[in-house]
Design an enzyme around this catalytic site. Structure first.
Site, PDB file in Angstrom:
ATOM      1  CD  GLU A 121       1.035  -5.770   5.432  1.00 49.95           C
ATOM      2  OE1 GLU A 121       1.957  -6.557   5.752  1.00 49.95           O
ATOM      3  OE2 GLU A 121       0.419  -5.859   4.365  1.00 49.95           O
ATOM      4  CB  ALA A 163      -0.889  -0.004   1.237  1.00 47.41           C
ATOM      5  N   GLY A 219       0.681  -5.227   0.866  1.00 46.56           N
ATOM      6  CA  GLY A 219      -0.389  -5.362  -0.116  1.00 46.56           C
ATOM      7  C   GLY A 219       0.110  -5.969  -1.422  1.00 46.56           C
ATOM      8  CD  GLU A 271      -2.424  -8.114   2.443  1.00 46.69           C
ATOM      9  OE1 GLU A 271      -2.136  -6.934   2.155  1.00 46.69           O
ATOM     10  OE2 GLU A 271      -3.131  -8.421   3.397  1.00 46.69           O
TER      11      GLU A 271
HETATM   12  N1  CAA Z   1       4.503   3.554   0.316  1.00 49.23           N
HETATM   13  C1  CAA Z   1       4.943   4.791   0.059  1.00 49.23           C
HETATM   14  N2  CAA Z   1       6.237   5.073  -0.174  1.00 49.23           N
HETATM   15  C2  CAA Z   1       7.102   4.051  -0.137  1.00 49.23           C
HETATM   16  C3  CAA Z   1       6.708   2.744   0.130  1.00 49.23           C
HETATM   17  C4  CAA Z   1       5.328   2.495   0.355  1.00 49.23           C
HETATM   18  N3  CAA Z   1       4.850   1.275   0.588  1.00 49.23           N
HETATM   19  N4  CAA Z   1       7.792   1.956   0.094  1.00 49.23           N
HETATM   20  C5  CAA Z   1       8.841   2.749  -0.178  1.00 49.23           C
HETATM   21  N5  CAA Z   1       8.423   4.017  -0.330  1.00 49.23           N
HETATM   22  C6  CAA Z   1       9.232   5.170  -0.674  1.00 49.23           C
HETATM   23  C7  CAA Z   1      10.251   5.523   0.392  1.00 49.23           C
HETATM   24  O1  CAA Z   1       9.709   6.376   1.354  1.00 49.23           O
HETATM   25  C8  CAA Z   1      11.333   6.187  -0.428  1.00 49.23           C
HETATM   26  O2  CAA Z   1      10.880   7.487  -0.696  1.00 49.23           O
HETATM   27  P1  CAA Z   1      11.924   8.706  -0.868  1.00 49.23           P
HETATM   28  O3  CAA Z   1      12.784   8.327  -2.050  1.00 49.23           O
HETATM   29  O4  CAA Z   1      11.062   9.883  -1.095  1.00 49.23           O
HETATM   30  O5  CAA Z   1      12.712   8.755   0.402  1.00 49.23           O
HETATM   31  C9  CAA Z   1      11.293   5.415  -1.741  1.00 49.23           C
HETATM   32  O6  CAA Z   1      10.010   4.798  -1.798  1.00 49.23           O
HETATM   33  C10 CAA Z   1      12.350   4.342  -1.851  1.00 49.23           C
HETATM   34  O7  CAA Z   1      12.283   3.531  -0.686  1.00 49.23           O
HETATM   35  P2  CAA Z   1      13.605   2.997   0.042  1.00 49.23           P
HETATM   36  O8  CAA Z   1      14.560   4.122   0.193  1.00 49.23           O
HETATM   37  O9  CAA Z   1      13.157   2.290   1.248  1.00 49.23           O
HETATM   38  O10 CAA Z   1      14.151   2.004  -1.071  1.00 49.23           O
HETATM   39  P3  CAA Z   1      14.869   0.589  -0.893  1.00 49.23           P
HETATM   40  O11 CAA Z   1      15.198   0.151  -2.239  1.00 49.23           O
HETATM   41  O12 CAA Z   1      15.955   0.684   0.120  1.00 49.23           O
HETATM   42  O13 CAA Z   1      13.754  -0.384  -0.263  1.00 49.23           O
HETATM   43  C11 CAA Z   1      11.572  -1.395  -0.057  1.00 49.23           C
HETATM   44  C12 CAA Z   1      12.596  -0.725  -0.989  1.00 49.23           C
HETATM   45  C13 CAA Z   1      12.135  -2.724   0.445  1.00 49.23           C
HETATM   46  C14 CAA Z   1      10.308  -1.629  -0.845  1.00 49.23           C
HETATM   47  C15 CAA Z   1      11.325  -0.476   1.164  1.00 49.23           C
HETATM   48  O14 CAA Z   1      11.008   0.814   0.679  1.00 49.23           O
HETATM   49  C16 CAA Z   1      10.190  -0.902   2.024  1.00 49.23           C
HETATM   50  O15 CAA Z   1      10.377  -1.737   2.883  1.00 49.23           O
HETATM   51  N6  CAA Z   1       9.005  -0.304   1.813  1.00 49.23           N
HETATM   52  C17 CAA Z   1       7.859  -0.532   2.684  1.00 49.23           C
HETATM   53  C18 CAA Z   1       7.202  -1.849   2.394  1.00 49.23           C
HETATM   54  C19 CAA Z   1       6.028  -2.010   3.275  1.00 49.23           C
HETATM   55  O16 CAA Z   1       6.094  -1.870   4.475  1.00 49.23           O
HETATM   56  N7  CAA Z   1       4.887  -2.337   2.645  1.00 49.23           N
HETATM   57  C20 CAA Z   1       3.669  -2.543   3.369  1.00 49.23           C
HETATM   58  C21 CAA Z   1       2.829  -1.312   3.271  1.00 49.23           C
HETATM   59  S1  CAA Z   1       1.376  -1.497   4.216  1.00 49.23           S
HETATM   60  C22 CAA Z   1       0.381  -2.427   3.282  1.00 49.23           C
HETATM   61  O17 CAA Z   1       0.709  -2.836   2.214  1.00 49.23           O
HETATM   62  C23 CAA Z   1      -0.952  -2.665   3.946  1.00 49.23           C
HETATM   63  C24 CAA Z   1      -2.014  -3.041   3.057  1.00 49.23           C
HETATM   64  O18 CAA Z   1      -1.950  -3.822   2.207  1.00 49.23           O
HETATM   65  C25 CAA Z   1      -3.326  -2.440   3.239  1.00 49.23           C
END
Ligand code: CAA
Length: 719
Positions: free
Chosen positions: A123, A61, A100, A103
């Site tokens: 999450e 998400a 997500g 999922e």
């Molecule tokens: N939403 C919004 N922004 C996100 C994001 C997300 N899910 N994941 C990463 N970003 C953004 C970061 O904030 C960063 O932004 P900036 O460049 O502006 O700083 C950019 O994307 C790059 O991210 P990283 O610097 O972290 O890049 P990376 O290559 O080191 O790592 C990653 C990539 C492993 C995907 C890492 O970003 C990460 O762990 N992201 C979060 C994943 C996560 O927690 N997903 C679950 C979300 S909740 C959900 O999904 C619930 C649901 O279904 C309802």
């Protein structure tokens, strides 16, 4: 947001296009819904492949959207519809499938994964649960124990582990998308019912209750006071005991209890704060994205004490050759054996071979002629450090960067004794340096942008969370620690015990209370600093009242503990007693209790009952108050940087967001009111006097922490 193509004449290829991680924003969800509708209604389309652009399937998400109202199609019905469709859908997973995104992959009928991809349901680390069916589908696919572990920890797994667990159908070293298209063509006309994960029966262990109870206990122990993992366990229980249609409702109810909680807000704040912290900027306009770091191939470490050894390991394990220098043969030999042992253990744990060939040990600074960078890690003694820097200035080639691992001394004073002040920067590691994730990069007024960029980039390469800070005594972390420690010892004087204070802080969520932490770090370090700064010893004005120094309240109890040779864990005695020197099992010590009682009666202090609330308020509001002063002084660029320092260097609980976020969550007005109250009660403690920035923010209506920067008008930024 999603590209739709027809490939091989009968496969609809839907590519998520939302860089950088193809997060499921409202626009992406909308685009997926439209594309799926098109694919299912187009008679030419026999199968569907979903993939992500730029080698990343989907990062889940869009977390940025959590703060606003839900827009666009909700995820659960969208995913249910994909799974229920009559055409096979194959997920082509490259890069990441997280939250997500994972999922989404679980509702596809098949999953093809690139061998370098990582999958997971993180999450829980954001204070929520996988509420797009993740808690209901994953247990059905891989069983309760494995699903519980993944969902309650948020751990990312490799493609190989995903295959072993039965999450994916094939792991490939080829282009996952091309393979998925071939796979989809072969899947046409095969029955889909057994491929719809929500329709599977959850394999349920006979001892379900005992298993859930054991995991609950484990979670409560490891993540004290954190709500999300407990909600995850309840959702998984629903997957084991209810049909999917009811389980998904339970999942949604549990999500509702978490979604707007303070913990979820704090954890999501931490996610972005951690990423913001690396984005340093100087008043000159130089910043992280316009300053090129130098490439570092070789480094030298001066001093093989605890810090030096950890730094050598941190450098060598990322492939940098290291020359380690000691002043005496015996110290060199001991340091060498310890470094080798640490590297070997580390390599064994990571399943790689130890990079011992990168190491060289020497007694001579002359050997450092050609290194790219030196990190000095000798005792915290300015005169000694100056001598080392003068020497380095003479032996190292003019382009070598000179860094100091001081925990609070003046970096610019060291730069001043070299022939290259622009190439001098502080690199403040935290002990043990090969374990702790935090690195404060201390920018002196003369450090060049290239020097800062190099130190920040080296930190990142070593896997550290690096934060650029300004040069002042204690920088950010240790400067803030002082009022926090002071409050803890003042509370001792007034009637509390070390155990009571530690328990209150640990119940709040700190990894360790202040006294247990001090015992671990060693009490003699602070004692030496207090002696050097004239707070104890012959320089103290004899006319001073005993509990006052330099015009303010002073608590001599820590000095009295040290005078008894109690330096913490290493001597087996400190604020607590331990089974043996080096022991870690802290037990309350009646001798400390006696010492406190004698002390109070000597100074006529009537002990009073102190509530946990007072302990938390005095310690944490004094901590945040100093953080406000640090922002005013331009020593930290933003509150997020301070919070990241406390999260990664000082064990502040992530679900509290860090001291500055915590203050904003409590309410700045309340923090101000409590500080005023405590300052009135203790007028000789300047740290309790509310900072002008705090007052100003309250006067401006207490804006959210992300907006504080607009109100910080620093006279002189040190960054
Ligand atoms: N939403 C919004 N922004 C996100 C994001 C997300 N899910 N994941 C990463 N970003 C953004 C970061 O904030 C960063 O932004 P900036 O460049 O502006 O700083 C950019 O994307 C790059 O991210 P990283 O610097 O972290 O890049 P990376 O290559 O080191 O790592 C990653 C990539 C492993 C995907 C890492 O970003 C990460 O762990 N992201 C979060 C994943 C996560 O927690 N997903 C679950 C979300 S909740 C959900 O999904 C619930 C649901 O279904 C309802």
């Amino acid at each position: 947001m999603a590209r739709y193509e027809l490939v091989k004449r009968s496969v609809a290829l839907i590519t998520l296009t939302n860089p950088p991680v193809n997060a499921l924003s409202s626009a992406v969800r909308h685009a997926i819904a439209k594309s799926m509708e098109h694919a299912l209604n187009d008679p030419k389309v026999k199968a569907v492949v979903i993939c992500g652009e730029n080698g990343r399937f989907c990062g889940g998400a869009d977390i940025r959207e959590f703060a606003g109202p839900l827009r666009g199609p909700p995820l659960v019905p969208l995913l249910d519809a994909i799974e229920a469709g009559e055409k096979p859908v194959v997920a082509a997973i490259e890069g990441v499938a997280l939250g997500g995104g994972f999922e989404l992959a679980l509702v596809c009928h098949y999953r093809i994964v690139h061998f370098k991809a990582r999958l997971g349901l993180p999450e829980v680390t954001l204070g929520i649960l996988p509420a797009a069916g993740g808690t209901q589908r994953l247990p059905r696919l891989i069983g309760i124990p494995a699903a519980l572990e993944l969902i309650t920890t948020g751990r990312h797994i490799s493609a190989q582990e995903a295959l072993k667990l039965g999450i994916v159908d094939q792991v490939t070293e080829q282009n996952a998308c091309e393979l998925a298209v071939e796979f989809a063509l072969r899947a046409v006309a095969k029955p889909l019912s057994s491929r719809r994960v929500s329709m599977l029966t959850t394999p349920c262990p006979p001892d379900l209750d005992a298993l859930l109870e054991a995991v609950t206990m484990q979670v409560k122990r490891k993540a004290r006071g954190v709500m999300a993992p407990l909600a995850c366990i309840q959702a998984v229980r629903a997957a084991a005991t209810m049909p999917y249609s009811k389980g998904i409702k339970r999942e949604s109810e549990l999500m509702a209890t978490l979604f707007n909680s303070g913990q979820a807000r704090a954890l999501q704040y931490c996610f972005f704060a951690q990423r913001t912290a690396g984005k340093w900027t100087l008043p000159s306009g130089a910043q992280w994205n316009n300053s090129k770091p130098r490439e570092i191939r070789s480094a030298a470490i001066i001093g093989l004490g605890t810090m030096g050894r950890g730094i050598v390991v941190s450098l060598a394990r990322v492939g940098i050759s290291v020359i380690a220098v000691e002043s005496e043969k015996k110290l060199l030999e001991t340091g060498k054996q310890m470094v080798i042992g640490m590297l070997e253990r580390d390599a064994k744990r990571r399943g790689v071979s130890a990079s011992l060939n990168l190491l060289k040990f020497t007694l001579s600074l002359q050997d450092l002629k050609d290194v790219d960078l030196v990190i000095e890690a000798v005792f915290e003694d300015m005169a000694l450090k100056k001598r080392v820097f003068q020497e380095l200035s003479k032996v190292c080639r003019p382009a070598t960067l000179l860094c100091t691992n001081t925990s609070g001394l003046d970096v610019d004073a060291l730069a001043g004794v070299t022939d290259r002040p622009h190439l001098v920067v502080g690199m403040h590691f935290f002990s043990p340096a090969h374990v702790m994730k935090l690195l404060e990069v201390v920018c002196g007024p003369r450090s060049s942008s290239e020097t800062i960029a190099t130190a920040m980039s080296l930190g990142k390469r070593m896997g550290k969370v690096s934060v650029a800070v300004g040069n002042c005594p204690g920088f950010v972390g240790n400067r803030m620690l002082k009022p926090y420690l002071d409050q803890a010892t003042f509370l001792l004087e007034e009637g509390a015990t070390p155990e009571q204070i530690d328990k209150a802080l640990e119940d709040f969520g700190f990894a360790m209370g202040v006294f247990r932490m001090s015992d671990l770090a060693g009490l003699d370090v602070g004692w030496r600093v207090r002696k050097e700064s004239g707070l104890i010893g012959p320089d103290v004005d004899p006319k001073n009242p005993p509990r006052r120094r330099q015009g303010r309240r002073y608590c001599p109890i820590p000095d009295m503990v040290c005078e008894q040779g109690r330096f913490g864990q290493k001597t087996g005695r400190g604020w607590y007693m331990y089974d043996k020197p080096g022991g870690t099992n802290a037990k309350p010590d009646p001798l400390i209790q006696n010492l406190l009682e004698m002390y109070r009666s000597r100074y006529g202090i009537q002990p009073r009952n102190i509530s946990d609330q007072e302990i938390i308020e005095r310690c944490l509001f004094a901590l945040a108050n100093e953080g406000f002063r640090i922002l005013e002084d331009g020593i930290a660029a933003r509150p997020e940087d301070i919070d990241v320092i406390y999260l990664f260097g000082y064990g502040f609980p992530r679900h509290g967001g860090g001291p500055m976020f915590y203050a904003s969550m409590v309410g700045l007005e309340r923090v101000l009111e409590r500080l005023e109250h405590y300052h009135q009660a203790h007028p000789d403690v300047p740290h309790l006097e509310p900072s002008p920035l705090l007052k100003k923010l309250v006067a401006c209506g207490s804006p959210p922490v992300q907006k504080w920067r607009e109100h910080i008008k620093t006279m002189h930024s040190h960054l």
